[in-house]
Design a protein around this motif. Structure first.
Motif, PDB file in Angstrom:
ATOM      1  N   HIS A  71      -2.799  -8.502  -4.137  1.00  0.00           N
ATOM      2  CA  HIS A  71      -1.750  -8.744  -3.136  1.00  0.00           C
ATOM      3  C   HIS A  71      -2.158  -8.236  -1.767  1.00  0.00           C
ATOM      4  CE1 HIS A  71      -0.962  -5.008  -5.297  1.00  0.00           C
ATOM      5  NE2 HIS A  71      -0.445  -4.534  -4.179  1.00  0.00           N
ATOM      6  N   ASP A  73      -3.926  -5.559  -0.536  1.00  0.00           N
ATOM      7  CA  ASP A  73      -4.126  -4.199  -0.018  1.00  0.00           C
ATOM      8  C   ASP A  73      -5.311  -3.492  -0.686  1.00  0.00           C
ATOM      9  OD1 ASP A  73      -3.097  -3.537  -2.501  1.00  0.00           O
ATOM     10  OD2 ASP A  73      -1.318  -2.519  -1.731  1.00  0.00           O
ATOM     11  N   HIS A  86       2.198   1.548  -7.423  1.00  0.00           N
ATOM     12  CA  HIS A  86       1.485   2.540  -6.623  1.00  0.00           C
ATOM     13  C   HIS A  86       2.242   2.822  -5.332  1.00  0.00           C
ATOM     14  CE1 HIS A  86      -1.257  -1.151  -5.727  1.00  0.00           C
ATOM     15  NE2 HIS A  86      -0.341  -1.131  -4.788  1.00  0.00           N
ATOM     16  N   HIS A  96       4.643  -0.186  -3.919  1.00  0.00           N
ATOM     17  CA  HIS A  96       4.485  -1.478  -4.594  1.00  0.00           C
ATOM     18  C   HIS A  96       4.666  -1.323  -6.096  1.00  0.00           C
ATOM     19  CE1 HIS A  96       1.750  -3.103  -1.111  1.00  0.00           C
ATOM     20  NE2 HIS A  96       3.003  -2.908  -0.754  1.00  0.00           N
TER      21      HIS A  96
HETATM   22 ZN    ZN Z   1      -0.176  -2.643  -3.368  1.00  0.00          ZN
END
Ligand code: ZN
Ligand code: TQI
Ligand code: ZN
Length: 169
Positions: A71, A73, A86, A96
């Motif tokens: 996603h 990151d 996380h 997230h």
């Molecule tokens: Zn993330």
């Protein structure tokens, strides 16, 4: 015993009211949003911090969203089980959750749930600890202990969590 992140990062002392927002695309139900509100309340009860929900995602201190797989990151989620969520140390605010988990919402008196299910509030309380600057604890009862038996619910701060957060704020 509780721990902090290296360098003991925390939200600045002139900032005791933190805002949080949900990723608008997720279109979460009120029931789900209320789970996060309850999880934030558990930490605000132990500190002088308050948490206020805002609709302005990009400017919120804490930004909550469900994502699947890669996603963007650099920390992709891994499907069901494995990594559940996380969150990052202050003042990052990124929170997230893995949308591929079998998330469940349990009520106050529940002590066990289906083995393949993950209790949303338990994970939320743990990740908020990270967002506020707590690392992992060696105390098994602590919210910040780095494992939770599958199919279980653990949402109440232990004395160790309270001592840790009060050492920060
Ligand atoms: Zn993330
Ligand atoms: N996510 C890990 C966690 O939040 C991510 C992580 C690993 C981490 N090492 C870290 C975060 C060091 C900060 C510092 O711990 S997870 C649990 C628990 C996870 C695990 O998906 O593995 C909970 C998320 F404690 F049950 F194992 C929530 Cl409650
Ligand atoms: Zn953790």
């Amino acid at each position: 015993h509780y721990s902090f992140f290296p360098g003991m990062p925390r939200w600045p002392s002139n900032k005791r009211d933190l805002t949080y927002a949900f990723l608008p695309d997720n279109q979460l139900t009120d029931e789900v949003k209320n789970v996060f509100a309850t999880a934030f309340d558990r930490w605000s009860e132990a500190t002088s911090l308050t948490f206020t929900r805002t609709d302005f995602y990009t400017s919120a201190d804490i930004r909550i969203g469900f994502f699947t797989g890669d996603h963007g990151d650099g920390e992709p989620f891994d499907g069901a089980m494995g990594t559940l969520a996380h969150a990052f140390s202050p003042p990052n605010g990124r929170f997230h959750l893995d949308g591929d988990e079998n998330w469940v919402i349990t009520s106050g008196t529940t002590t066990s749930i289906s083995m393949s299910a993950i209790d949303l509030e338990s994970v939320a309380v743990h990740e908020i600890g990270h967002l506020l600057g707590l690392g992992h604890s060696s105390v098994e009862d602590a919210i910040m202990y780095p494992s939770i038996s599958s199919g279980s619910r653990k949402v109440e701060l232990a004395n160790d969590d309270i001592q840790g957060i009060q050492a920060l704020y």
